[in-house]
Design an enzyme around this catalytic site. Structure first.
Site, PDB file in Angstrom:
ATOM      1  CB  CYS A   9      -0.986  -0.020   1.178  1.00 44.57           C
ATOM      2  SG  CYS A   9      -0.199   0.048   2.810  1.00 44.57           S
ATOM      3  CG  ASN A  12       4.316  -1.733   5.212  1.00 42.76           C
ATOM      4  OD1 ASN A  12       5.411  -2.076   5.618  1.00 42.76           O
ATOM      5  ND2 ASN A  12       3.339  -2.580   5.104  1.00 42.76           N
ATOM      6  CB  CYS A  14      -3.721   1.571   7.149  1.00 48.30           C
ATOM      7  SG  CYS A  14      -3.582   2.962   8.290  1.00 48.30           S
ATOM      8  NE  ARG A  15      -4.451   1.676   1.835  1.00 51.19           N
ATOM      9  CZ  ARG A  15      -4.237   2.427   0.769  1.00 51.19           C
ATOM     10  NH1 ARG A  15      -5.115   2.397  -0.223  1.00 51.19           N
ATOM     11  NH2 ARG A  15      -3.175   3.196   0.692  1.00 51.19           N
ATOM     12  CB  SER A  16       0.245  -3.493   2.700  1.00 50.42           C
ATOM     13  OG  SER A  16       1.135  -2.595   3.306  1.00 50.42           O
ATOM     14  CG  ASP A 128      -5.243   5.896   2.828  1.00 49.62           C
ATOM     15  OD1 ASP A 128      -5.270   5.463   3.997  1.00 49.62           O
ATOM     16  OD2 ASP A 128      -4.362   6.653   2.396  1.00 49.62           O
TER      17      ASP A 128
HETATM   18  P1  4NP Z   1      -1.757   2.850   4.191  1.00 49.31           P
HETATM   19  O1  4NP Z   1      -2.409   4.178   4.800  1.00 49.31           O
HETATM   20  O2  4NP Z   1      -1.231   3.197   2.822  1.00 49.31           O
HETATM   21  O3  4NP Z   1      -2.928   1.908   4.113  1.00 49.31           O
HETATM   22  O4  4NP Z   1      -0.683   2.406   5.157  1.00 49.31           O
HETATM   23  C1  4NP Z   1      -1.726   5.381   4.903  1.00 49.31           C
HETATM   24  C2  4NP Z   1      -0.975   5.638   6.014  1.00 49.31           C
HETATM   25  C3  4NP Z   1      -0.345   6.858   6.150  1.00 49.31           C
HETATM   26  C4  4NP Z   1      -0.441   7.794   5.151  1.00 49.31           C
HETATM   27  C5  4NP Z   1      -1.168   7.526   4.023  1.00 49.31           C
HETATM   28  C6  4NP Z   1      -1.818   6.303   3.896  1.00 49.31           C
HETATM   29  N1  4NP Z   1       0.194   9.059   5.311  1.00 49.31           N
HETATM   30  O5  4NP Z   1      -0.006   9.903   4.439  1.00 49.31           O
HETATM   31  O6  4NP Z   1       0.929   9.267   6.267  1.00 49.31           O
END
Ligand code: 4NP
Length: 159
Positions: A9, A12, A14-16, A128
């Site tokens: 994702c 790294n 939340c989703r992955s 997200d």
């Molecule tokens: P992820 O979510 O891609 O599912 O881990 C996010 C976590 C943090 C951010 C964006 C997406 N950020 O912008 O910090």
């Protein structure tokens, strides 16, 4: 069968990591963990070294799923060491494809959208959840449980 899977994702956190945890949970319940190498990574590097987001960990824990990974950024070498890279959204897909292009012939991993393995939804991207409320984390887990089950069934059918 011996499969090397990388879930990807943006951050790294939340989703992955959730995809990795859900998939590992399903592997364990089917006694298959020895036959897989499973990891996750982000296309971005802002959160490197961090545990998964506490909201994501709490939502997963409610389902009996432990998220224990630490964030790392995807690297070119991943495109040759993993068999299959599963991306959460269209941006992740484009970014991983461009890394594959950069690596050229050495990039042997297949790259597929995670939700191409889902059967209970027509949604094509895992949204997200980072800036939203708790419902977003539940939605992510619902989508990932569905897609992980489809992915595992497909890999087992090919073994
Ligand atoms: P992820 O979510 O891609 O599912 O881990 C996010 C976590 C943090 C951010 C964006 C997406 N950020 O912008 O910090």
């Amino acid at each position: 069968m011996n499969h090397r899977l990388l879930f990807v994702c943006l951050g790294n956190i939340c989703r992955s990591p959730a995809a990795e945890g859900v998939f590992l949970h399903q592997l364990k319940s089917q006694g298959l963990e020895e036959q897989f190498v499973v990891d996750s990574a982000g296309t971005g590097g802002w959160h490197v070294g961090r545990s998964a987001d506490s909201r994501m960990r709490a939502a997963a824990a409610q389902r009996g799923i432990v998220l224990s990974s630490r964030a790392r950024q995807i690297k070119l070498e991943d495109l040759k060491t993993f068999d299959l890279i599963l991306t959460m959204d269209a941006d992740n897909l484009i970014n991983v494809q461009s890394l594959a292009k950069e690596l050229g012939q050495m990039a042997t991993a297949k790259i597929k959208p995670m939700l191409s393995y889902a059967s209970k939804t027509s949604v094509q991207e895992v949204p997200d959840p980072y800036y939203g409320g708790d419902a977003g984390f539940e939605e992510v887990l619902d989508l990932l449980e569905d897609a992980c089950a489809g992915l595992l069934a497909e890999l087992r059918s090919k073994a």
